[in-house]
Design a protein around this motif. Structure first.
Motif, PDB file in Angstrom:
ATOM      1  N   SER A  30      62.675 -20.948  15.304  1.00 47.14           N
ATOM      2  CA  SER A  30      61.855 -21.221  16.475  1.00 47.14           C
ATOM      3  C   SER A  30      61.760 -22.734  16.679  1.00 47.14           C
ATOM      4  O   SER A  30      60.839 -23.376  16.223  1.00 47.14           O
ATOM      5  N   VAL A  31      62.778 -23.264  17.325  1.00 48.32           N
ATOM      6  CA  VAL A  31      62.851 -24.690  17.613  1.00 48.32           C
ATOM      7  C   VAL A  31      62.656 -24.860  19.115  1.00 48.32           C
ATOM      8  O   VAL A  31      63.285 -24.171  19.916  1.00 48.32           O
ATOM      9  N   CYS A  32      61.798 -25.787  19.467  1.00 48.76           N
ATOM     10  CA  CYS A  32      61.534 -26.034  20.885  1.00 48.76           C
ATOM     11  C   CYS A  32      62.581 -26.987  21.446  1.00 48.76           C
ATOM     12  O   CYS A  32      62.825 -28.056  20.886  1.00 48.76           O
ATOM     13  N   VAL A  33      63.179 -26.602  22.547  1.00 51.37           N
ATOM     14  CA  VAL A  33      64.142 -27.449  23.229  1.00 51.37           C
ATOM     15  C   VAL A  33      63.454 -28.180  24.371  1.00 51.37           C
ATOM     16  O   VAL A  33      63.744 -29.337  24.638  1.00 51.37           O
ATOM     17  N   SER A  34      62.530 -27.503  25.031  1.00 48.07           N
ATOM     18  CA  SER A  34      61.765 -28.128  26.109  1.00 48.07           C
ATOM     19  C   SER A  34      60.322 -27.634  26.037  1.00 48.07           C
ATOM     20  O   SER A  34      60.033 -26.633  25.385  1.00 48.07           O
ATOM     21  N   LEU A  35      59.434 -28.349  26.713  1.00 47.41           N
ATOM     22  CA  LEU A  35      58.009 -28.015  26.687  1.00 47.41           C
ATOM     23  C   LEU A  35      57.568 -27.453  28.031  1.00 47.41           C
ATOM     24  O   LEU A  35      57.920 -27.981  29.086  1.00 47.41           O
ATOM     25  N   HIS A  36      56.790 -26.391  27.987  1.00 42.47           N
ATOM     26  CA  HIS A  36      56.246 -25.750  29.182  1.00 42.47           C
ATOM     27  C   HIS A  36      55.165 -26.661  29.759  1.00 42.47           C
ATOM     28  O   HIS A  36      54.281 -27.111  29.038  1.00 42.47           O
ATOM     29  N   THR A  37      55.217 -26.928  31.048  1.00 41.39           N
ATOM     30  CA  THR A  37      54.263 -27.866  31.637  1.00 41.39           C
ATOM     31  C   THR A  37      53.103 -27.184  32.352  1.00 41.39           C
ATOM     32  O   THR A  37      52.019 -27.745  32.433  1.00 41.39           O
ATOM     33  N   ARG A  38      53.332 -25.975  32.874  1.00 38.29           N
ATOM     34  CA  ARG A  38      52.241 -25.275  33.575  1.00 38.29           C
ATOM     35  C   ARG A  38      51.334 -24.576  32.570  1.00 38.29           C
ATOM     36  O   ARG A  38      51.789 -24.098  31.538  1.00 38.29           O
ATOM     37  N   SER A  39      50.059 -24.503  32.888  1.00 40.96           N
ATOM     38  CA  SER A  39      49.109 -23.887  31.958  1.00 40.96           C
ATOM     39  C   SER A  39      49.261 -22.366  31.925  1.00 40.96           C
ATOM     40  O   SER A  39      49.645 -21.751  32.913  1.00 40.96           O
ATOM     41  N   LEU A  40      48.952 -21.807  30.779  1.00 39.57           N
ATOM     42  CA  LEU A  40      48.967 -20.353  30.594  1.00 39.57           C
ATOM     43  C   LEU A  40      47.536 -19.847  30.561  1.00 39.57           C
ATOM     44  O   LEU A  40      46.657 -20.515  30.011  1.00 39.57           O
ATOM     45  N   ILE A  50      51.731 -24.537  15.211  1.00 38.55           N
ATOM     46  CA  ILE A  50      52.000 -25.941  15.515  1.00 38.55           C
ATOM     47  C   ILE A  50      53.263 -26.340  14.770  1.00 38.55           C
ATOM     48  O   ILE A  50      53.367 -26.123  13.564  1.00 38.55           O
ATOM     49  N   LYS A  51      54.224 -26.898  15.500  1.00 37.65           N
ATOM     50  CA  LYS A  51      55.485 -27.335  14.909  1.00 37.65           C
ATOM     51  C   LYS A  51      55.540 -28.847  14.877  1.00 37.65           C
ATOM     52  O   LYS A  51      55.300 -29.517  15.875  1.00 37.65           O
ATOM     53  N   VAL A  58      53.179 -27.135  20.337  1.00 40.64           N
ATOM     54  CA  VAL A  58      52.363 -25.967  20.037  1.00 40.64           C
ATOM     55  C   VAL A  58      53.141 -24.782  20.595  1.00 40.64           C
ATOM     56  O   VAL A  58      53.534 -24.791  21.762  1.00 40.64           O
ATOM     57  N   ILE A  59      53.401 -23.803  19.748  1.00 42.26           N
ATOM     58  CA  ILE A  59      54.126 -22.613  20.196  1.00 42.26           C
ATOM     59  C   ILE A  59      53.109 -21.493  20.387  1.00 42.26           C
ATOM     60  O   ILE A  59      52.522 -21.012  19.421  1.00 42.26           O
ATOM     61  N   PHE A  60      52.896 -21.142  21.649  1.00 44.02           N
ATOM     62  CA  PHE A  60      51.994 -20.040  21.972  1.00 44.02           C
ATOM     63  C   PHE A  60      52.781 -18.739  21.918  1.00 44.02           C
ATOM     64  O   PHE A  60      53.903 -18.657  22.406  1.00 44.02           O
ATOM     65  N   ILE A  61      52.186 -17.718  21.323  1.00 43.62           N
ATOM     66  CA  ILE A  61      52.796 -16.392  21.283  1.00 43.62           C
ATOM     67  C   ILE A  61      51.940 -15.500  22.174  1.00 43.62           C
ATOM     68  O   ILE A  61      50.755 -15.307  21.917  1.00 43.62           O
ATOM     69  N   THR A  62      52.556 -15.006  23.240  1.00 41.68           N
ATOM     70  CA  THR A  62      51.816 -14.199  24.203  1.00 41.68           C
ATOM     71  C   THR A  62      51.636 -12.783  23.672  1.00 41.68           C
ATOM     72  O   THR A  62      52.259 -12.387  22.680  1.00 41.68           O
ATOM     73  N   CYS A  69      56.708 -22.951  24.190  1.00 41.93           N
ATOM     74  CA  CYS A  69      56.438 -24.271  23.628  1.00 41.93           C
ATOM     75  C   CYS A  69      55.661 -25.103  24.641  1.00 41.93           C
ATOM     76  O   CYS A  69      55.965 -25.082  25.832  1.00 41.93           O
ATOM     77  N   ALA A  70      54.672 -25.839  24.142  1.00 44.73           N
ATOM     78  CA  ALA A  70      53.863 -26.673  25.015  1.00 44.73           C
ATOM     79  C   ALA A  70      53.554 -28.003  24.331  1.00 44.73           C
ATOM     80  O   ALA A  70      53.556 -28.095  23.098  1.00 44.73           O
ATOM     81  N   ASP A  71      53.262 -29.001  25.141  1.00 44.95           N
ATOM     82  CA  ASP A  71      52.937 -30.339  24.650  1.00 44.95           C
ATOM     83  C   ASP A  71      51.549 -30.327  24.015  1.00 44.95           C
ATOM     84  O   ASP A  71      50.559 -30.014  24.683  1.00 44.95           O
TER      85      ASP A  71
END
Length: 114
Positions: A30-40, A50-51, A58-62, A69-71
């Motif tokens: 589980s490696v983040c390539v990009s970060l999600h910018t919109r809020s969930l 947290i990675k 921060v990797i959120f699991i829905t 992945c998020a900033d």
């Protein structure tokens, strides 16, 4: 002949244990390539991790099992993490108090009948 069969069986068992151990050493993918910018919405998030590393995230699991992945510096991420931590603490407190209450009621019932 029996000794040979026993030796082969022991080697097979040893090989199975070694192969299983090698499989558990596979690095986490589980490696983040990009970060999600919109809020969930927090109600759709089940948990988070947290990675650290080259890209902190921060990797959120829905609840559906998606990993997003998020900033970690984004304000909505901090708010979501605090909310999830608060929910987790509340659930732990409820779990800890439930057995005590059930145990006390059992003791009271035993005292009344005895």
């Amino acid at each position: 002949m029996r000794l040979l069969i026993l030796a082969v069986l022991a080697i097979c068992c040893l090989a199975a244990c070694v192969v299983e151990g090698v499989g558990s050493e596979v690095p986490d993918r589980s490696v983040c390539v990009s970060l999600h910018t919109r809020s969930l919405p927090v109600q759709k998030i089940k948990s988070y991790t947290i990675k650290e590393g080259s890209m902190k995230a921060v990797i959120f699991i829905t609840k559906r099992g998606l990993k997003i992945c998020a900033d970690p510096q984004a304000e909505w991420v901090k708010t979501a993490v605090r909310s999830l931590d608060k929910k987790s603490t509340t659930r732990k407190n409820m779990v800890q108090t439930t057995p005590m209450g059930a145990q006390q009621s059992t003791n009271t019932a035993a005292t009344l009948t005895g």
